[in-house]
Structure formats: structure tokens, C-alpha cells
Scaffold this motif. Structure first.
Motif, PDB file in Angstrom:
ATOM      1  N   LEU A 313    -129.610  58.554 -67.873  1.00 38.14           N
ATOM      2  CA  LEU A 313    -128.982  57.290 -67.456  1.00 38.14           C
ATOM      3  C   LEU A 313    -127.828  57.552 -66.487  1.00 38.14           C
ATOM      4  O   LEU A 313    -127.670  56.841 -65.495  1.00 38.14           O
ATOM      5  N   VAL A 314    -127.046  58.589 -66.752  1.00 38.66           N
ATOM      6  CA  VAL A 314    -125.930  58.896 -65.867  1.00 38.66           C
ATOM      7  C   VAL A 314    -126.454  59.370 -64.508  1.00 38.66           C
ATOM      8  O   VAL A 314    -125.958  58.974 -63.459  1.00 38.66           O
ATOM      9  N   ARG A 316    -129.187  58.580 -63.046  1.00 41.48           N
ATOM     10  CA  ARG A 316    -129.682  57.437 -62.287  1.00 41.48           C
ATOM     11  C   ARG A 316    -128.529  56.628 -61.707  1.00 41.48           C
ATOM     12  O   ARG A 316    -128.553  56.234 -60.538  1.00 41.48           O
ATOM     13  N   ALA A 317    -127.512  56.398 -62.527  1.00 47.06           N
ATOM     14  CA  ALA A 317    -126.349  55.629 -62.046  1.00 47.06           C
ATOM     15  C   ALA A 317    -125.656  56.378 -60.905  1.00 47.06           C
ATOM     16  O   ALA A 317    -125.240  55.784 -59.911  1.00 47.06           O
ATOM     17  N   LEU A 318    -125.570  57.706 -61.039  1.00 48.61           N
ATOM     18  CA  LEU A 318    -124.914  58.512 -60.014  1.00 48.61           C
ATOM     19  C   LEU A 318    -125.702  58.470 -58.704  1.00 48.61           C
ATOM     20  O   LEU A 318    -125.118  58.325 -57.626  1.00 48.61           O
ATOM     21  N   ARG A 320    -127.610  56.121 -57.597  1.00 49.88           N
ATOM     22  CA  ARG A 320    -127.395  54.813 -56.965  1.00 49.88           C
ATOM     23  C   ARG A 320    -126.018  54.755 -56.327  1.00 49.88           C
ATOM     24  O   ARG A 320    -125.862  54.259 -55.205  1.00 49.88           O
ATOM     25  N   ARG A 321    -125.022  55.249 -57.042  1.00 49.20           N
ATOM     26  CA  ARG A 321    -123.647  55.183 -56.519  1.00 49.20           C
ATOM     27  C   ARG A 321    -123.496  56.003 -55.248  1.00 49.20           C
ATOM     28  O   ARG A 321    -122.927  55.555 -54.258  1.00 49.20           O
ATOM     29  N   GLU A 324    -125.465  54.432 -52.340  1.00 47.30           N
ATOM     30  CA  GLU A 324    -124.778  53.237 -51.854  1.00 47.30           C
ATOM     31  C   GLU A 324    -123.534  53.633 -51.060  1.00 47.30           C
ATOM     32  O   GLU A 324    -123.245  53.059 -50.017  1.00 47.30           O
ATOM     33  N   ILE A 338    -123.570  66.128 -54.490  1.00 48.47           N
ATOM     34  CA  ILE A 338    -123.109  65.776 -55.844  1.00 48.47           C
ATOM     35  C   ILE A 338    -124.315  65.431 -56.719  1.00 48.47           C
ATOM     36  O   ILE A 338    -124.433  65.889 -57.853  1.00 48.47           O
ATOM     37  N   PHE A 342    -125.635  67.585 -59.988  1.00 54.58           N
ATOM     38  CA  PHE A 342    -125.837  66.922 -61.281  1.00 54.58           C
ATOM     39  C   PHE A 342    -127.295  67.069 -61.726  1.00 54.58           C
ATOM     40  O   PHE A 342    -127.576  67.385 -62.889  1.00 54.58           O
ATOM     41  N   VAL A 403    -116.960  67.634 -48.964  1.00 58.59           N
ATOM     42  CA  VAL A 403    -116.565  66.367 -49.581  1.00 58.59           C
ATOM     43  C   VAL A 403    -115.075  66.376 -49.909  1.00 58.59           C
ATOM     44  O   VAL A 403    -114.360  65.424 -49.617  1.00 58.59           O
TER      45      VAL A 403
END
Lengths: 426, 390
Positions: A313-314, A316-318, A320-321, A324, A338, A342, A403
Motif C-alpha cells: 500500500l505504501v 503504491r501511494a509513493l 502516485r506521489r 504526480e 525514490i 523503495f 534530489v
């Protein structure tokens, strides 16, 4: 690459409806327990080649259904839509069989590089066959003497009239034994510093001057190949980008490769399924496969399953973030490292969790206990997720230097002709 | 964590400016010896910026700035984290959210207004001493006696418990849960302040020994508050995590600046690859934390189907990685990182304090595992069927 404004194209809702209707009417259901596994890992070449042929058919069906190349301009056979449409397709395609195994590296990084650096003529020639399932592409990038340091390529292309003559060896090419085209980074000038003497070429893989050797991995799979190029003749028309400017291409190539872990607008993956280099299991598969043996009710087992699910879940959220952030310009596109870091570390951790949950059956199993075997062998292959596609050490360099802006590493090859760069005994 | 609207940016900016002026490290050190850990006037002024009314529905007198109150509140919480700020942000918003949704008109007019204005402190009291208190297990009981309800049990740790004029107490009643609004001066209620790690955040143990409240003190459904408690607990968790992400962000910036300016063997610390790689890991933890907390907050906001999974994933990931990250920041600072004079410990204290509250990371891992097992293999163990839940 810029995409059309959402205002100028089919709205997302009607696209979703269209995709849903077409997929339901045309696509077969996903194969039971299908993991995304590269051909070469099933143990049977016949089965692998049959699957490759099936992927060609499925890709052709998507093309005819108007669902191939969502973010590829229409003039090259794509749909001319936006990354948001691709995300809709990613969701809708969940539960169907589709050419998951051939998304990478064909659509990204290879097609992404062709779209970015190909001439108009090259794009019209190379991209439509990709979208129709007629051409699968592979990366001729790593060499036996340069893994992470890809710009140190020694495979050499020498100009001969309208052609180039190539010699050298490439390695870690997934699926070269069944794919069609290779995107190849070669040295065209040994007398300038390493980044300034590279050029990229497209070459048909199956030709007499290219010998393909399949590498056997410790888990018995033979998906990776090494190629030996002997006087391969490449027409100058198949050169991608400018002569000696191959690193400009290479930087973007590497970037597109990192987007595989999430955020690429050119690949189709349902949110729950991402390609895995190792034999890693998703958290759901972990429960399904190790659950029936019946020790998942202990707090320790639930905690481990929860951790595997958390990483999914993390991750996937990462993705997307980061995607974006890159799209909106809030972060540099180097932030894709990044997601890569991960993805590597969380895959490795998940493989360890599967090994721990499986217990003794992961090291000694009954004939036919595929779950026990997968957990054990997956553990042996654990680090593949942190190596393939650029090591996590390289990702850490990129994150810290590009970065966070920390000082660059000292190198021994800057500003001297590549010919003079120190090399190990070969 | 979020893409901000102009109104949200304004909320963030005013909160940031206010905290910079009113909660600098010197002020936090000055408050460390005080009983409450914050000044009433500070909290009243913060309330005027919206701190205590963002998750109260408009019809109850509250209001968000963006239409997404949970997200707005998480923005404020993130700023709290960036400053290790004082003030009972979590507990006041939790009781206000509950009264705004399920409170009677009488309860709202008596308590909600003063809470939102920062005039009164109220708290939501869920946690109980371990092991009974592990992730929302409630042993405190409520039982009707005539027109009254008798509540017995112990709540701890209760944030700002000693400052509260009223408590919303979660109790077991029959087969279910109920919530009762209990004034702090009710006979039988004893508040014992606890000592703690955080500089300004105070906790208390609240013993309820046959405390009697009128039946009208009920908030929501009698014996039917489990879903509300679950949602409030998830709300509490995302507020806490948004704050923790703020702490992580401060620590990464501060440590990067330290490593860039500190020279050893003629080179900045930041030039060593070993150090750079640890920063890369920390940056990844921070980005991943911000990403999952953003999604968890949206899931709480919309009460979506995967709310429990996302919140527990966020708590597990952020709980573990925030503390590891702050400890690594200490390590990278060297000796000065464990001194009182350096500000790093203000943030280490805050993330360490947040880690076990509203469920340890490990308890949330089990919750997440249980949800997945029950989804994949059907009903097992003590996972309730139906909507995913603890």
C-alpha cells in the motif's frame, strides 16, 4: 514528452465506460494465480514461447480495440490520450488477461526512448508494430565489464559509409531469445571522455552476426541473455539520436527505466500487480498460498502479513506521489529513484517475509508443493529486486546527489579520453 | 502530503507564521516545566485560526476551509510537527468531531461552542492501560441505573486529561460500545497527571469509580458506537501521523544542513557516500510516509472502504520509520544530538511519544494482516465479517 490537455480529449468517465465495455466483451479473464513472470522462468521453452505468441495476440486485440498506446500520439498508432486515461485503464484491466509480461522493457524504456529521440520517420516505422504486438524490444545496455556504470560501454560501432559495424557483448538482456529488436548503447568515439563518445542504435536481434547465450540463474530460470556481436551491420537510418550524443539519450533511458516501478504513462499494470524481478509474492498471494497450511492466526504471522500488505500500500501511494510530483514539476524527474529504491528494498523484505511464513517447507518440500518451493527459491533470489534495473546503491546516489543536492562522488574517468580510463584486468 | 488549494495554503501559512512567532524552541523549553504545557491564550488564538473547528460539520457551527476538514486538520497537524508545537490539537478535535456529528443540541450548546473557540479543553478518552488497551480494546463499563448511567474503569494515557473540563468516555455497554460526555468534576472521577517524554504534551490517568451521569450524557447510539469509535480512532491516528511527518521533515532538513556544514578530514560530512546513502534512505522514508498518510487521511475524510487498511498501513510504516529516522538523525549529529541544548530532541520526543499511542505499529500490522486474511480466506479468528474493521 507532453500530453494533450484533458479538456481536448475524451473525458475520463466515457473512456472508462468504453474500456470496461470493450474489455468485458473481448478480453479473457486473468489466468489463475498469474504472477507477472518473464518468459524463461517457467522451466519450459515451449510454454514460454506459446505465452509470447499469446501476448502478441492479446496486444493486437488491444490495438484493434483502441486501447493500445494510451499516451502515444495518434500519428504513431496510439490513442493520443493522457496519463490519467492510462490510470483508468490500469484499474479497468484488473482481472483480465493481457500482455503483462511484455510491457517492460518494450513500452518503457524502449518505446519511451524512441518517442523521445526517434526521427519522425523512425517513430512511424518503429512504434506502430510495438502497439500491434508485432515487435517486442529489449535493452542492450549492460556489458560484462560495466553494470551500474553503463556509460562505460565498450561495445563499439565504427562508421562504414551509410552503415555502422558493431562489435562487443551485451548482458542481462531479458528475453533476447524470443524478442525482436534491441535498443543498443554503443561507443562511437574512444578519444573523448566516456559520456561524449556514445551513440544509440536499433537492431534486429535475430541475425547471424548476433550470437545469443541464455544465462541460467540460481533458481533455474533462463530469462536473461548475453549477446555476442560480431561485425553486426546497422544502417545509419537506425541510429537513435545524434552521433556521440548517446548519453543524452541514455540519461532519459535510465529515467524511463526507473519509472517502471510506478508512474510510467506507457505501461499497463493493474494497481495490485507490478512487475517483479525476483520471485516475490504480493501480500494477497502470500495469504492465499501460505494460508491453507493454517498457521496464519498467530499474532506473529498476522504481523508479518500486515507488514507485507503495508509495503504494498505504501509503495503504491509513493508511486502516485512521485509521479504526480514529477508531472506537476514539484519535484525533479530524478525523484523516480525514490520509487526504485523503495521498490527494491520492499520486494526484498517481502521475500524474507514469505520465507519466514513458509517455515520449514521453504527449505524441504514435497514434490509438487509449489508454494514451499516458491518461498524458498524466492528467498535465494531476494536481492535480484535490488540489483536489476539499476542497483539500489545507484538509486541512493541519485537521490542524495540529484534530489537532495549532496556532493557528487569522485570518479576516475572524468575529463579524460575513454581510451585512457583505468580498467580492471579482463 | 496533499495538493493544496489556495484556501488551504492560507491556513497552512497562517498556522506556520503563528507557530514561528509563538512556539519557537525557547518557548517550548520554557513550557517544559509547566503543568499544562501550553498557555490558554495561545490555544485561544490558535482556535481563532480554525485549529479546533475544522472537522466539525458546518451545521454544528464548525467548518473546514476546503470542504475536506480532515485534510485541513492534517495540514495544521503537519505544521505542529514542523515546530514540535504545544497544544491539545488531537484530543480537542476528536471530541469536537464527535459532538459535531452525534452530540445532542444540549451538548453542543453547552460544550461544543467553547471547545471550538478555545475557551474550554475537552478530550476524547479511548485508551486504557495495557494490555487491555491494546488497539481500542475497551474494558471500562457503563450500565444504566434508572435515569442514570454508572461508568467504571480506567482511561490512560489521556492527552490533556488534567486540563479537560469534559471527557468523552468510551465504555462497554452490553454487547457494544457507548460514548458518554462526563464533566471533569463528576464525583468518582480522579485525574492523576502522568510524567512523560514530550516537552509540552501532557497525559493523565483518569479513574472512573462508579461515576454517575444522566442518561442524556450519551453521545450517539447506546451500545452502538463501535463504528463511530473506529472512525474516531482512525481520525486520531491520521492527525498524529501528519504531525509525525512534520517532525520527520524538520529533522531531515536540519540534519542535511548539519552534514553539509560540518567538516571532517577536510571534507563535508555530506560528501561521504555512507552518509549520503543514509540520507537517501531517510528521504525515501519521508516521501513514502507523506504519501501513505495523505492517502489514509483522504480515506478517513471520505470514510472509504479501505480506510482501516490505509490507516493501519500508515501507522505501521510511519510509526517504525519515523523513530528510526530521528534516531539516525541523532547519530549523524554525533554527541550534540543527545544534548538538551540542541533542538533535535524536541522532535525525537514527539515522534517517540506518538509511536505507541492509538495502537503500536505492531498492533496495526496485526489489524492489517487480519483484514487481508479475512478478505482472502473468509471469516477467521476474531475478525468481524462485513466492512473491514479491526
Amino acid at each position: 514528452m507532453s500530453f494533450p490537455s484533458p479538456r481536448d480529449v475524451e473525458d475520463l468517465e466515457s473512456f472508462a465506460k468504453r474500456a470496461r465495455r470493450w474489455l468485458a466483451a473481448n478480453m479473457p479473464p486473468a489466468r489463475p494465480q498469474a504472477e507477472i513472470r518473464m518468459p524463461g522462468s517457467s522451466g519450459s521453452d515451449e510454454a514460454d514461447l506459446a505465452r509470447v505468441a499469446r501476448c502478441r495476440e492479446l496486444q493486437r486485440m488491444l490495438y484493434e480495440g483502441g486501447l493500445a498506446g494510451i499516451c502515444v500520439p495518434r500519428e504513431y498508432g496510439g490513442q493520443g490520450l493522457t496519463p490519467a486515461h492510462q490510470e483508468v485503464l490500469n484499474r479497468e484491466i484488473s482481472g483480465y488477461d493481457y500482455p503483462a509480461e511484455t510491457q517492460v522493457p518494450t513500452f518503457t524504456p524502449c518505446m519511451a526512448v524512441l518517442l523521445e529521440f526517434g526521427t519522425e520517420e523512425q517513430k512511424r516505422r518503429f512504434v506502430p508494430p510495438i502497439l500491434k504486438g508485432e515487435a517486442f524490444w529489449m535493452q542492450f545496455l549492460s556489458e560484462p565489464s560495466s553494470g551500474s556504470d553503463v556509460a562505460a560501454a565498450q561495445t563499439t560501432a565504427v562508421r562504414d559509409g551509410d552503415e555502422w559495424v558493431m562489435n562487443g557483448s551485451k548482458i542481462w538482456t531479458t528475453g533476447a531469445w524470443w524478442a525482436d529488436w534491441g535498443l543498443c548503447l554503443a561507443r562511437t568515439n574512444w578519444d573523448v571522455p566516456k559520456h561524449r563518445g556514445l551513440t544509440v542504435f536499433a537492431l534486429p536481434i535475430h541475425q547471424p552476426s548476433i550470437e545469443i547465450h541464455r544465462i541460467e540463474m540460481l533458481d533455474g530460470s533462463k530469462e536473461f541473455c548475453q549477446e555476442f556481436l560480431t561485425d553486426v551491420r546497422v544502417p545509419d537510418a537506425d541510429r537513435i539520436g545524434e552521433v556521440d550524443q548517446g548519453w543524452t539519450v541514455g540519461v532519459r533511458w535510465m529515467y524511463h527505466e526507473r519509472t517502471v516501478s510506478g508512474g510510467s504513462p506507457y505501461v499497463t499494470f493493474p494497481p495490485d500487480r507490478r512487475p517483479a524481478l525476483g520471485r516475490e509474492l504480493g501480500a494477497r498471494a502470500l495469504v492465499r498460498q501460505l494460508g491453507p497450511a493454517g498457521h496464519l492466526d498467530s499474532p506473529r504471522a498476522l504481523e508479518l502479513i500486515g507488514e507485507a500488505r503495508c509495503l504494498e500500500l505504501v509503495g503504491r501511494a509513493l508511486s502516485r506521489r512521485v509521479a504526480e510530483g514529477i508531472r506537476s514539476g514539484r519535484t525533479s524527474d530524478q525523484a523516480a529513484a525514490i520509487t526504485r529504491l523503495f521498490g527494491g528494498t520492499s520486494s526484498a523484505r517481502t521475500a524474507s517475509i514469505a520465507f519466514e511464513l513458509a517455515g520449514a517447507r521453504a527449505v524441504a518440500w514435497l514434490e509438487g508443493d509449489d508454494e514451499g518451493r516458491a518461498a524458498g527459491v524466492g528467498y535465494l533470489m531476494r536481492q535480484a529486486a535490488c540489483i536489476g534495473g539499476g542497483t539500489t546503491e545507484m538509486a541512493r546516489n541519485v537521490i542524495s546527489e540529484r534530489v537532495l543536492g549532496m556532493p557528487r562522488e569522485r570518479t576516475g574517468d572524468r575529463d579524460i579520453p575513454f581510451r585512457l580510463v583505468p580498467r580492471g584486468p579482463s | 502530503m496533499f495538493d493544496l488549494s489556495a484556501d488551504q495554503e492560507l491556513l497552512q501559512e497562517t498556522t506556520r507564521r503563528f507557530l514561528e512567532a509563538n512556539a519557537p524552541p525557547a518557548q517550548i523549553r520554557a513550557l517544559a516545566g509547566t503543568k499544562a504545557g501550553f498557555e490558554p491564550s495561545y490555544w485561544r488564538q490558535g482556535a481563532r485560526l480554525g485549529w479546533a473547528s475544522l472537522v466539525v460539520p458546518e451545521e454544528a457551527g464548525g467548518g473546514s476551509v476546503s470542504g475536506l476538514g480532515v485534510i485541513d486538520l492534517c495540514l495544521v497537524a503537519y505544521e505542529f510537527g514542523l515546530h514540535a508545537a504545544p497544544g491539545p490539537l488531537g484530543p480537542v478535535n476528536l471530541i469536537a468531531a464527535a459532538l459535531g456529528r452525534w452530540g445532542s443540541p444540549g451538548q453542543r450548546s453547552a460544550w461544543l461552542g467553547p471547545l471550538m473557540e478555545g475557551e474550554q479543553i475537552g478530550v476524547w478518552a479511548l485508551a486504557e492501560p495495557s494490555p487491555e488497551g491494546s488497539l481500542g480494546r475497551v474494558s471500562t463499563t457503563a450500565s444504566a441505573e434508572g435515569d442514570e448511567v454508572v461508568i467504571t474503569g480506567t482511561k490512560a494515557p489521556v492527552e490533556a486529561g488534567a486540563e479537560a473540563a469534559c471527557l468523552l468516555v468510551v465504555a462497554r455497554e452490553g454487547d457494544g460500545l457507548s460514548q458518554y460526555l462526563v464533566p471533569a468534576d463528576a464525583p468518582g472521577l480522579t485525574v492523576t497527571p502522568l510524567k512523560g517524554l514530550d516537552m509540552t504534551r501532557r497525559y493523565a490517568r483518569v479513574d472512573l469509580e462508579a461515576v454517575r451521569v444522566p442518561g442524556e450524557a450519551l453521545v450517539g447510539a447506546r451500545g452502538g458506537a463501535a463504528a463511530a469509535v473506529d472512525w474516531l480512532s482512525d481520525l486520531a491516528t491520521v492527525i498524529q501521523l501528519a504531525e509525525t511527518v512534520g517532525c520527520m521533515s524538520w529533522a531531515l532538513d536540519a540534519t542535511l544542513s548539519w552534514a553539509s556544514n560540518r567538516y571532517s578530514f577536510g571534507r563535508p560530512l555530506a560528501s561521504y557516500q555512507e552518509i549520503k546513502h543514509r540520507f537517501a534512505d531517510m528521504k525515501t522514508w519521508l516521501e513514502a510516509s507523506a504519501a501513505i498518510v495523505g492517502e489514509a487521511a483522504s480515506a478517513v475524510e471520505g470514510d472509504s472502504r479501505d480506510r482501516a487498511s490505509l490507516v493501519s498501513a500508515a501507522k505501521l510504516y510511519v510509526g517504525r520509520n519515523s523513530t528510526e529516522m530521528l534516531q539516525d538523525c541523532v547519530q549523524l549529529h554525533g554527541g550534540i544530538g543527545v544534548t538538551f541544548d540542541h533542538d533535535l530532541h524536541l522532535f525525537l520526543r514527539r515522534v517517540a511519544t506518538n509511536r505507541p499511542l492509538y495502537g503500536t505499529p505492531e498492533e496495526h500490522a496485526c489489524r492489517l494482516g487480519r483484514i487481508l486474511v479475512s478478505q482472502e480466506l473468509g471469516h477467521r479468528g476474531d475478525a468481524p465479517p462485513g466492512k473491514e474493521s479491526r
